[in-house]
Design a protein around this motif. Structure first.
Motif, PDB file in Angstrom:
ATOM      1  N   GLY A  77      29.238 113.039  35.254  1.00 18.26           N
ATOM      2  CA  GLY A  77      28.939 112.743  33.594  1.00 18.26           C
ATOM      3  C   GLY A  77      30.296 112.277  33.015  1.00 18.26           C
ATOM      4  O   GLY A  77      30.438 111.986  31.976  1.00 18.26           O
ATOM      5  N   SER A  78      31.238 112.418  33.834  1.00 16.70           N
ATOM      6  CA  SER A  78      32.763 112.192  33.154  1.00 16.70           C
ATOM      7  C   SER A  78      32.821 110.546  32.892  1.00 16.70           C
ATOM      8  O   SER A  78      32.281 109.987  33.861  1.00 16.70           O
ATOM      9  N   LEU A  79      33.294 110.266  31.816  1.00 20.01           N
ATOM     10  CA  LEU A  79      33.491 108.809  31.763  1.00 20.01           C
ATOM     11  C   LEU A  79      35.225 108.678  31.489  1.00 20.01           C
ATOM     12  O   LEU A  79      35.737 109.159  30.714  1.00 20.01           O
ATOM     13  N   LEU A  80      35.864 107.822  32.540  1.00 21.49           N
ATOM     14  CA  LEU A  80      37.118 107.623  32.829  1.00 21.49           C
ATOM     15  C   LEU A  80      37.379 106.037  32.109  1.00 21.49           C
ATOM     16  O   LEU A  80      36.909 105.317  32.785  1.00 21.49           O
ATOM     17  N   TYR A  81      38.337 106.043  31.080  1.00 24.79           N
ATOM     18  CA  TYR A  81      38.758 104.662  30.629  1.00 24.79           C
ATOM     19  C   TYR A  81      40.149 104.576  30.921  1.00 24.79           C
ATOM     20  O   TYR A  81      41.195 105.178  30.719  1.00 24.79           O
ATOM     21  N   THR A  82      40.598 103.296  31.420  1.00 24.56           N
ATOM     22  CA  THR A  82      41.910 102.648  31.518  1.00 24.56           C
ATOM     23  C   THR A  82      42.375 102.036  30.380  1.00 24.56           C
ATOM     24  O   THR A  82      41.783 101.771  29.444  1.00 24.56           O
ATOM     25  N   GLY A  83      43.658 101.648  30.219  1.00 23.22           N
ATOM     26  CA  GLY A  83      44.169 100.983  29.081  1.00 23.22           C
ATOM     27  C   GLY A  83      43.796  99.635  29.041  1.00 23.22           C
ATOM     28  O   GLY A  83      43.678  98.963  27.994  1.00 23.22           O
ATOM     29  N   GLU A  84      43.318  98.961  30.199  1.00 27.42           N
ATOM     30  CA  GLU A  84      42.421  97.808  30.046  1.00 27.42           C
ATOM     31  C   GLU A  84      41.155  97.571  29.834  1.00 27.42           C
ATOM     32  O   GLU A  84      40.333  96.673  30.114  1.00 27.42           O
ATOM     33  N   GLU A  85      40.598  98.715  29.433  1.00 28.44           N
ATOM     34  CA  GLU A  85      39.189  98.951  28.974  1.00 28.44           C
ATOM     35  C   GLU A  85      38.150  98.826  30.336  1.00 28.44           C
ATOM     36  O   GLU A  85      37.099  98.387  30.251  1.00 28.44           O
ATOM     37  N   ILE A  86      38.728  99.260  31.193  1.00 31.59           N
ATOM     38  CA  ILE A  86      37.859  99.454  32.687  1.00 31.59           C
ATOM     39  C   ILE A  86      37.204 100.801  32.847  1.00 31.59           C
ATOM     40  O   ILE A  86      38.098 101.838  32.638  1.00 31.59           O
ATOM     41  N   GLU A  87      36.090 100.738  33.033  1.00 34.14           N
ATOM     42  CA  GLU A  87      35.320 102.126  33.291  1.00 34.14           C
ATOM     43  C   GLU A  87      35.486 102.466  34.739  1.00 34.14           C
ATOM     44  O   GLU A  87      35.231 101.702  35.421  1.00 34.14           O
ATOM     45  N   SER A  88      35.847 103.881  34.866  1.00 32.33           N
ATOM     46  CA  SER A  88      35.906 104.362  36.121  1.00 32.33           C
ATOM     47  C   SER A  88      34.649 105.386  36.355  1.00 32.33           C
ATOM     48  O   SER A  88      34.856 106.174  35.628  1.00 32.33           O
TER      49      SER A  88
ATOM     50  N   SER B 186      27.509  99.294  33.567  1.00 35.79           N
ATOM     51  CA  SER B 186      28.865  99.647  34.147  1.00 35.79           C
ATOM     52  C   SER B 186      28.873  98.754  35.314  1.00 35.79           C
ATOM     53  O   SER B 186      27.874  98.638  36.380  1.00 35.79           O
ATOM     54  N   ALA B 187      29.988  97.940  35.677  1.00 33.34           N
ATOM     55  CA  ALA B 187      30.150  96.999  36.815  1.00 33.34           C
ATOM     56  C   ALA B 187      30.259  97.936  37.972  1.00 33.34           C
ATOM     57  O   ALA B 187      29.673  97.577  39.011  1.00 33.34           O
ATOM     58  N   VAL B 188      30.952  99.084  37.781  1.00 35.94           N
ATOM     59  CA  VAL B 188      31.060 100.124  38.793  1.00 35.94           C
ATOM     60  C   VAL B 188      29.626 100.525  39.406  1.00 35.94           C
ATOM     61  O   VAL B 188      29.444 100.759  40.697  1.00 35.94           O
TER      62      VAL B 188
END
Length: 216
Positions: free
Chosen positions: A66-77, A106-108
């Motif tokens: 359920g966690s949503l992790l975002y990078t500085g490049e607005e990429i979801e992990s 999500s692309a992931v």
């Protein structure tokens, strides 16, 4: 003397010694497994699992924690568990199709669904019932032949229709009250594998699939 010690004592012959702590612990584990496998709720779920031909899943909180992790490049992990992946592979070997219905995009998720060879991939489905109806129409399946796993209110519309409604241990209370089976593991930590195992066992295919891997 505890009931576990007494149960062991009843098994012993006159030549056997009093059980060790390890033997008593193993007896406790055996009894716990027996209680789980014979519980009325599990037996009901196994009976429903027999007719299942398709397992549909929510993603966040089910296939992930359920966690949503975002990078500085607005990429979801997102993080997925290998137990779930192998369980879904076993379902394919049992000729049970799989798919996802999720409100997010999500692309992931698309990549993971492709890796898992899922038949149905619905992302951005804010009205999950529309996606569910489309899947039924495309597959020709009846609702009682479908299992669904969801963890929150958006999933209730499907959970109340399917033949086998399931939720992970972290499912919302309102969901827990309305499903046929709740897993011991939380989403993202093997909860989906529990449902896969349940369906395989309900179809009577557990030993057949296990032997396949024992003989490899």
């Amino acid at each position: 003397m505890s009931r576990y010690e007494l149960r062991w004592k009843n098994k012993m012959t006159g030549s056997e010694k009093y059980p060790s702590d390890c033997q008593i612990l193993e007896e406790m584990r055996t009894q716990a497994r027996e209680q789980i496998s014979t519980s009325p709720a599990r037996q009901c779920a196994l009976a429903r699992a027999k007719d299942i031909k398709l397992l549909l899943l929510d993603v966040d909180g089910v296939l992930t924690n359920g966690s949503l992790l975002y990078t500085g490049e607005e990429i979801e992990s997102k993080s997925f568990h290998t137990l779930d992946g192998f369980g879904l592979q076993l379902l394919r070997e049992a000729e049970v199709a799989t798919g996802i219905i999720t409100a997010r995009r999500s692309a992931v998720v698309a990549r993971r669904a492709k890796e898992l060879k899922m038949t149905y991939i619905y992302q951005g489905a804010m009205n999950k019932n529309i996606a569910f109806k489309e899947i039924l129409a495309e597959s020709g399946l009846k609702p009682f032949e479908v299992a669904y796993m969801g963890d929150d209110w958006l999933d209730l519309v499907i959970l109340q229709q399917v033949g086998l409604a399931t939720t992970p241990a972290n499912g919302a209370p309102e969901v827990q009250e309305r499903v046929h089976f709740s897993t011991k593991r939380s989403g993202g930590f093997g909860a989906v594998r529990e449902v896969c195992d349940l369906i395989i066992e309900g179809k009577g295919l557990k030993e057949t699939l296990l032997q396949k891997y024992l003989n490899k």
